[in-house]
Scaffold this motif. Sequence first.
Motif, PDB file in Angstrom:
ATOM      1  N   MET A  17      61.126 -54.440  38.067  1.00  0.00           N
ATOM      2  CA  MET A  17      62.150 -55.461  37.944  1.00  0.00           C
ATOM      3  C   MET A  17      63.258 -54.918  37.056  1.00  0.00           C
ATOM      4  SD  MET A  17      61.587 -58.848  35.755  1.00  0.00           S
ATOM      5  CE  MET A  17      61.426 -57.729  34.374  1.00  0.00           C
ATOM      6  N   ARG A  18      64.370 -54.530  37.696  1.00  0.00           N
ATOM      7  CA  ARG A  18      65.367 -53.823  36.896  1.00  0.00           C
ATOM      8  C   ARG A  18      66.017 -54.711  35.841  1.00  0.00           C
ATOM      9  NH1 ARG A  18      66.957 -55.239  41.495  1.00  0.00           N
ATOM     10  NH2 ARG A  18      68.893 -56.389  41.630  1.00  0.00           N
ATOM     11  N   ALA A  19      65.820 -56.041  35.933  1.00  0.00           N
ATOM     12  CA  ALA A  19      66.349 -56.938  34.895  1.00  0.00           C
ATOM     13  C   ALA A  19      65.705 -56.635  33.539  1.00  0.00           C
ATOM     14  CB  ALA A  19      66.116 -58.390  35.277  1.00  0.00           C
ATOM     15  N   THR A  76      75.804 -59.881  47.911  1.00  0.00           N
ATOM     16  CA  THR A  76      74.994 -58.825  48.543  1.00  0.00           C
ATOM     17  C   THR A  76      73.574 -59.338  48.810  1.00  0.00           C
ATOM     18  OG1 THR A  76      74.085 -56.604  48.246  1.00  0.00           O
ATOM     19  CG2 THR A  76      74.515 -57.835  46.233  1.00  0.00           C
ATOM     20  N   ASP A  77      73.122 -60.303  47.996  1.00  0.00           N
ATOM     21  CA  ASP A  77      71.774 -60.861  48.164  1.00  0.00           C
ATOM     22  C   ASP A  77      71.641 -61.731  49.419  1.00  0.00           C
ATOM     23  OD1 ASP A  77      70.847 -59.620  45.938  1.00  0.00           O
ATOM     24  OD2 ASP A  77      70.861 -61.378  44.647  1.00  0.00           O
ATOM     25  N   LEU A  78      72.741 -61.981  50.124  1.00  0.00           N
ATOM     26  CA  LEU A  78      72.641 -62.747  51.386  1.00  0.00           C
ATOM     27  C   LEU A  78      73.003 -61.890  52.599  1.00  0.00           C
ATOM     28  CD1 LEU A  78      74.101 -66.188  50.250  1.00  0.00           C
ATOM     29  CD2 LEU A  78      71.775 -65.751  51.040  1.00  0.00           C
ATOM     30  N   ILE A 123      82.921 -53.862  38.083  1.00  0.00           N
ATOM     31  CA  ILE A 123      82.293 -55.174  37.876  1.00  0.00           C
ATOM     32  C   ILE A 123      80.778 -55.023  38.004  1.00  0.00           C
ATOM     33  CG2 ILE A 123      82.009 -57.483  38.862  1.00  0.00           C
ATOM     34  CD1 ILE A 123      85.000 -57.302  39.623  1.00  0.00           C
ATOM     35  N   SER A 124      80.070 -55.358  36.938  1.00  0.00           N
ATOM     36  CA  SER A 124      78.609 -55.252  36.947  1.00  0.00           C
ATOM     37  C   SER A 124      78.000 -56.523  36.351  1.00  0.00           C
ATOM     38  CB  SER A 124      78.164 -54.031  36.131  1.00  0.00           C
ATOM     39  OG  SER A 124      76.822 -54.175  35.713  1.00  0.00           O
ATOM     40  N   VAL A 125      77.160 -57.179  37.139  1.00  0.00           N
ATOM     41  CA  VAL A 125      76.500 -58.397  36.679  1.00  0.00           C
ATOM     42  C   VAL A 125      75.612 -58.070  35.464  1.00  0.00           C
ATOM     43  CG1 VAL A 125      74.793 -60.160  37.305  1.00  0.00           C
ATOM     44  CG2 VAL A 125      76.593 -59.546  38.919  1.00  0.00           C
ATOM     45  N   GLY A 126      74.763 -57.046  35.634  1.00  0.00           N
ATOM     46  CA  GLY A 126      73.801 -56.708  34.578  1.00  0.00           C
ATOM     47  C   GLY A 126      74.490 -56.276  33.288  1.00  0.00           C
ATOM     48  N   ALA A 127      75.513 -55.412  33.392  1.00  0.00           N
ATOM     49  CA  ALA A 127      76.183 -54.925  32.176  1.00  0.00           C
ATOM     50  C   ALA A 127      76.905 -56.070  31.475  1.00  0.00           C
ATOM     51  CB  ALA A 127      77.150 -53.799  32.529  1.00  0.00           C
ATOM     52  N   ASN A 139      79.324 -53.590  50.215  1.00  0.00           N
ATOM     53  CA  ASN A 139      80.180 -52.958  49.202  1.00  0.00           C
ATOM     54  C   ASN A 139      79.553 -52.852  47.825  1.00  0.00           C
ATOM     55  OD1 ASN A 139      82.425 -52.474  50.861  1.00  0.00           O
ATOM     56  ND2 ASN A 139      83.023 -54.622  50.739  1.00  0.00           N
ATOM     57  N   ILE A 140      78.336 -53.401  47.645  1.00  0.00           N
ATOM     58  CA  ILE A 140      77.756 -53.376  46.287  1.00  0.00           C
ATOM     59  C   ILE A 140      76.727 -52.247  46.140  1.00  0.00           C
ATOM     60  CG2 ILE A 140      76.572 -54.728  44.495  1.00  0.00           C
ATOM     61  CD1 ILE A 140      79.296 -55.931  45.280  1.00  0.00           C
ATOM     62  N   PHE A 141      75.810 -52.117  47.102  1.00  0.00           N
ATOM     63  CA  PHE A 141      74.770 -51.087  46.998  1.00  0.00           C
ATOM     64  C   PHE A 141      74.828 -50.142  48.194  1.00  0.00           C
ATOM     65  CE2 PHE A 141      72.910 -54.586  44.467  1.00  0.00           C
ATOM     66  CZ  PHE A 141      72.870 -53.915  43.258  1.00  0.00           C
ATOM     67  N   SER A 149      70.311 -46.314  44.045  1.00  0.00           N
ATOM     68  CA  SER A 149      70.089 -45.853  42.679  1.00  0.00           C
ATOM     69  C   SER A 149      70.540 -46.975  41.738  1.00  0.00           C
ATOM     70  CB  SER A 149      70.882 -44.586  42.404  1.00  0.00           C
ATOM     71  OG  SER A 149      72.253 -44.884  42.430  1.00  0.00           O
ATOM     72  N   ARG A 150      69.921 -47.062  40.580  1.00  0.00           N
ATOM     73  CA  ARG A 150      70.250 -48.172  39.679  1.00  0.00           C
ATOM     74  C   ARG A 150      70.756 -47.634  38.352  1.00  0.00           C
ATOM     75  NH1 ARG A 150      69.033 -52.793  42.693  1.00  0.00           N
ATOM     76  NH2 ARG A 150      70.437 -53.579  41.105  1.00  0.00           N
ATOM     77  N   PRO A 151      71.990 -47.115  38.342  1.00  0.00           N
ATOM     78  CA  PRO A 151      72.491 -46.560  37.083  1.00  0.00           C
ATOM     79  C   PRO A 151      72.682 -47.649  36.032  1.00  0.00           C
ATOM     80  CG  PRO A 151      74.239 -46.650  38.734  1.00  0.00           C
ATOM     81  CD  PRO A 151      72.976 -47.095  39.407  1.00  0.00           C
ATOM     82  N   ILE A 152      72.655 -47.236  34.740  1.00  0.00           N
ATOM     83  CA  ILE A 152      72.932 -48.206  33.663  1.00  0.00           C
ATOM     84  C   ILE A 152      74.037 -47.669  32.751  1.00  0.00           C
ATOM     85  CG2 ILE A 152      70.696 -49.385  33.649  1.00  0.00           C
ATOM     86  CD1 ILE A 152      70.066 -47.610  31.124  1.00  0.00           C
ATOM     87  N   ASP A 153      74.820 -46.710  33.295  1.00  0.00           N
ATOM     88  CA  ASP A 153      75.861 -46.093  32.467  1.00  0.00           C
ATOM     89  C   ASP A 153      76.857 -47.125  31.914  1.00  0.00           C
ATOM     90  OD1 ASP A 153      76.365 -46.158  35.349  1.00  0.00           O
ATOM     91  OD2 ASP A 153      78.334 -45.346  34.868  1.00  0.00           O
ATOM     92  N   ILE A 154      77.148 -48.170  32.702  1.00  0.00           N
ATOM     93  CA  ILE A 154      78.136 -49.162  32.249  1.00  0.00           C
ATOM     94  C   ILE A 154      77.548 -50.007  31.108  1.00  0.00           C
ATOM     95  CG2 ILE A 154      79.653 -51.052  32.991  1.00  0.00           C
ATOM     96  CD1 ILE A 154      79.518 -49.877  35.837  1.00  0.00           C
ATOM     97  N   HIS A 155      76.251 -50.301  31.185  1.00  0.00           N
ATOM     98  CA  HIS A 155      75.579 -51.010  30.086  1.00  0.00           C
ATOM     99  C   HIS A 155      75.691 -50.157  28.808  1.00  0.00           C
ATOM    100  CE1 HIS A 155      72.708 -53.514  32.781  1.00  0.00           C
ATOM    101  NE2 HIS A 155      73.385 -52.743  33.612  1.00  0.00           N
TER     102      HIS A 155
END
Length: 417
Positions: A91-93, A304-306, A162-166, A326-328, A120-126
């Motif tokens: 769970m990447r959250a 993207t989730d839909l 734009i990053s939801v997680g970051a 356009n997201i992943f 890939s799930r980068p976290i560079d922006i975080h």
Amino acid sequence: MQKLQVFGPNVLKGKINVSGSKNAALPILAASLLSTKKIFLKNLPKVNDIKTMIELLKSLGSKVKYKKKTLIINNLKQNKRVAPYRLVKTMRAGILVLGPLLAKFGNAKVSLPGGCAIGSRPIDIHLKGLAGLGVKYKIDQGYVHASAPRGLIGSKICFSKISVGATENLLIAASLAKGTTILKNCAIEPEINDLVNFLNRIGCNIKWIAKRSIKIVGVSEIKENSYSVMFDRIEAGTYLIAASLTRGNLKIRNIIPNLLKTEVKILKKIGAFIKVKKDEIHICGSKKIKSTNLKTAPWPGLATDLQAQMMVLLCKANKNSVIQENIFENRFMHVAELNRMGAKIMIKGNKALINGNTTFAPAELMATDLRASVSLVLAALTTKGKTIINRIYHLDRGYEDIEKKLRKVGAKIKRFK
Ligand code: UD1
């Protein structure tokens, strides 16, 4: 490993109550770590990602229990700062605990989330954002080792993308930083707003100052309080699509229809009949599904989730359609399985070219990620005969009681080992 069996075709009719939002609840649970007091959370969905996040909080020293339907998190003695791979990998959250642990203790060690099926799930922006608040970090043996020797210090940060997680990680971290932080180019998904509302409820000082800019004045104390998590707009969108797809007649309840404007607009365009009420959408599918071209985008664009669920619907359209992701980069895992059911979808870069007029044929299928899995369930609902879907643990990460909810509105669906 559990499987689902769907015996179609099914026409869905009736009412569906939408659960609390997984994507809003996960950052809120992570943010509870800021506190040394009790937090009371309501409307959490009963899904596995939430269970995993609760396990992660427990492993960090939080005491967590349910009383009736309220989750009570007691952080009086929460003192650990290491988020292990075992809990972050599924769970990447999990990476969202980095911000609050740094804010509270000035140091933390959190496993990298790693790649997953959708890319890939980068976290560079975080990490770049946290560095802006004074955090030093290194990556060693799959872990981020981070510390802020002088504590977190408010700053101006403009996200490169734009990053939801970051946005969530920085919002939480900056809430306890010294001084004021301005975050620019933020994600503005409704779940971000839910996090802001929660943080303000427990004593933080956060204000939107422009469409994508937030001002956070750091506070030194978090209050005990309760909060009810928003509805799951992705679950609601999935059932709206299910109604259109099966030419059904559904009332989707416990929602804020305003937050589903994009989906309603698309579904009306493809031909569905929709009536929007105060906290409910009534949708009837039409015989003819019209083709259309879609692209995913940050809010208020199509989530993207839909994407996977919309793709199933467009397989049934009268002509060909295109969906651009356009997201992943790799979020087309459902395509191979849908093609095994008789769809004709071709991938070209980040576009899926979808032939309309598909009659799905039953098959034994493999779920690959959360939203891909639900798209296979949707396809199966329109398929004559028995479809088996394997590896449904993906589905259980994010859809509460999916078979119960679908069975109640007429689906012939059951789970077995
Ligand atoms: C994303 C979706 C969110 C969805 C969730 C689960 C968007 C903007 N985000 O959120 O709606 O609910 O997946 O499917 O639609 N990125 C980087 N570096 C980083 C962080 C992200 O390059 O440090 C890239 C990602 O690879 C991706 C994009 O930025 O291409 C958006 O990612 P992000 O919003 O951070 O992902 P999630 O928070 O998982």
